[in-house]
Write a protein that holds these residues in place. Structure first.
Motif, short mmCIF file in Angstrom:
data_model
loop_
_atom_site.label_atom_id
_atom_site.label_comp_id
_atom_site.label_asym_id
_atom_site.label_seq_id
_atom_site.Cartn_x
_atom_site.Cartn_y
_atom_site.Cartn_z
N GLY A 50 -4.53 -0.23 -3.21
CA GLY A 50 -3.17 -0.01 -2.74
C GLY A 50 -2.60 1.35 -3.03
N MET A 51 -3.35 2.22 -3.76
CA MET A 51 -2.77 3.52 -4.12
C MET A 51 -3.78 4.67 -4.12
N GLN A 52 -5.02 4.40 -3.78
CA GLN A 52 -6.06 5.42 -3.95
C GLN A 52 -5.96 6.59 -2.99
N THR A 53 -5.13 6.47 -1.95
CA THR A 53 -4.95 7.60 -1.02
C THR A 53 -3.78 8.50 -1.43
N SER A 54 -3.18 8.24 -2.59
CA SER A 54 -2.11 9.10 -3.08
C SER A 54 -2.63 10.52 -3.25
N LYS A 55 -1.75 11.50 -2.95
CA LYS A 55 -2.20 12.90 -2.96
C LYS A 55 -2.55 13.39 -4.35
N THR A 56 -1.70 13.12 -5.34
CA THR A 56 -1.96 13.50 -6.73
C THR A 56 -1.73 12.27 -7.61
N ILE A 57 -2.73 11.96 -8.43
CA ILE A 57 -2.66 10.77 -9.28
C ILE A 57 -2.70 11.18 -10.75
N THR B 42 0.86 -1.18 0.00
CA THR B 42 0.00 0.00 0.00
C THR B 42 0.89 1.22 0.00
N VAL B 43 0.68 2.12 -0.95
CA VAL B 43 1.48 3.33 -1.04
C VAL B 43 0.57 4.55 -0.94
N SER B 44 1.13 5.64 -0.47
CA SER B 44 0.37 6.89 -0.37
C SER B 44 1.31 8.07 -0.61
N PRO B 45 1.92 8.12 -1.80
CA PRO B 45 2.90 9.16 -2.09
C PRO B 45 2.26 10.51 -2.41
N GLN B 46 3.08 11.51 -2.51
CA GLN B 46 2.60 12.82 -2.94
C GLN B 46 2.19 12.77 -4.42
N LEU B 47 2.89 11.95 -5.21
CA LEU B 47 2.60 11.82 -6.64
C LEU B 47 2.63 10.35 -7.03
#
Length: 318
Positions: free
Chosen positions: A272-279, A252-257
């Motif tokens: 696993g990635m939907q909480t990323s800040k900018t997609i 699970t990742v939550s990066p800025q980009l």
């Protein structure tokens, strides 16, 4: 407020990001108390724990504890549960953390919840299951709540804590000594940041077409000083190593980009990635579900779009 024990995840004496997330989650339930098991606690690690809210740091740094696998951590936590009567115990929701949680639950006769993504003040845990399609609210009804929290689910919060150190001494049981560590091999690391802790992640999916296709993904990631990820379809096809899989059954990742290239956006990956800040999404199919999450999207062939993007980024950073 009663204490909430947080098992520290550390590597080579350095506190992992997930521990800082656990301390933030613990602050919702009570007074965060970090539990350090293993190598000697150094000043940098102690400072990181205190600056993220740890009021107390329980230190079990007996060299013997590092000689055995997993079980010593459960025994140290069981000792503290009996001595301190905490309101909860929080552990990182990874393979080792879940095993520690299970062993601890048996030792102290308590309920356990795994893969929580949010905690409420009353101890209710929110879980995202079935690839993020269903939200479950759970609460331990017996004993001291033992909860594993999914990495990158809670944002770390800087909050000054006293960081008072208290030594903990535990005599390991015979059972804890059955699995002994006979050797350690240092993992070979490349120049890219670790996937779960990276602030920028560039991922490739089925649209990459082959293992060789990940060359353009890696080039973009390197131009951004980011990590490389992959969808389950890509890793199952053998195009990229499984340790780089992003998704419910991966990391699970939550990066800025987060830049998704050639990824359709199956529920498993989105979890696993939907909480990323900018997609940012690059996909030649305008109907791909991943576009529903996109802040910015490009409909086009990734082999035409991504190299141009890499070239422009390289120009601007040189």
């Amino acid at each position: 407020m009663s204490e909430v024990l947080v098992l520290v995840e550390q590597l080579d004496g350095q506190v992992r990001k997930v521990t800082l997330e656990l301390l933030a989650a613990a602050a919702v339930l009570g007074t965060p108390a970090a539990v350090w098991v293993g190598a000697e606690l150094n000043e940098d690690a102690a400072s990181a724990l205190a600056s993220h809210g740890a009021a107390i740091i329980y230190v079990a740094d007996d060299a013997e504890l590092s000689q055995y696998s997993v079980a010593p951590k459960a025994e140290v936590l069981a000792h503290l549960v009996a001595q301190k009567s905490p309101s909860a115990v929080l552990i990182a929701s990874n393979a080792e953390g879940k095993e520690v949680a299970g062993r601890l639950a048996v030792k102290v006769n308590s309920g356990v919840i795994t893969d929580a993504v949010e905690l409420a003040a009353d101890g209710t845990a929110t879980q995202s299951v079935f690839g993020g399609s269903t939200i479950v609210h759970s609460k331990v009804s017996h004993g001291t709540p033992i909860i594993t929290v999914r990495p990158n689910a809670v944002a770390p919060v800087e909050s000054a804590g006293a960081g008072v150190r208290e030594s903990v001494s535990v005599s390991l049981s015979a059972g804890a000594k059955l699995a002994k560590v006979t050797g350690r091999t240092v993992a070979q690391k490349g120049g890219r940041p670790e996937l779960a802790e990276a602030s920028i992640v560039v991922s490739g999916g089925r649209g990459v077409g082959a293992a060789e296709g990940f060359g353009v993904i890696e080039a973009l990631a390197d131009s951004l000083h980011g990590a490389v990820g992959a969808s389950r379809a890509a890793t199952d096809a053998g195009w990229y190593p499984h340790q780089f899989q992003v998704g419910q059954t991966g990391k699970t990742v939550s990066p800025q980009l987060y830049v998704a290239n050639g990824i359709s956006g199956a529920i498993q990956h989105r979890a696993g990635m939907q909480t990323s800040k900018t997609i940012v999404v690059v996909n030649k199919d305008p109907e791909a579900p991943i576009f529903e999450l996109a802040d910015f999207g490009v409909v086009g062939d990734l082999f035409a779009v991504v190299p141009q993007l890499t070239e422009e980024i390289t120009k601007r950073s040189s």
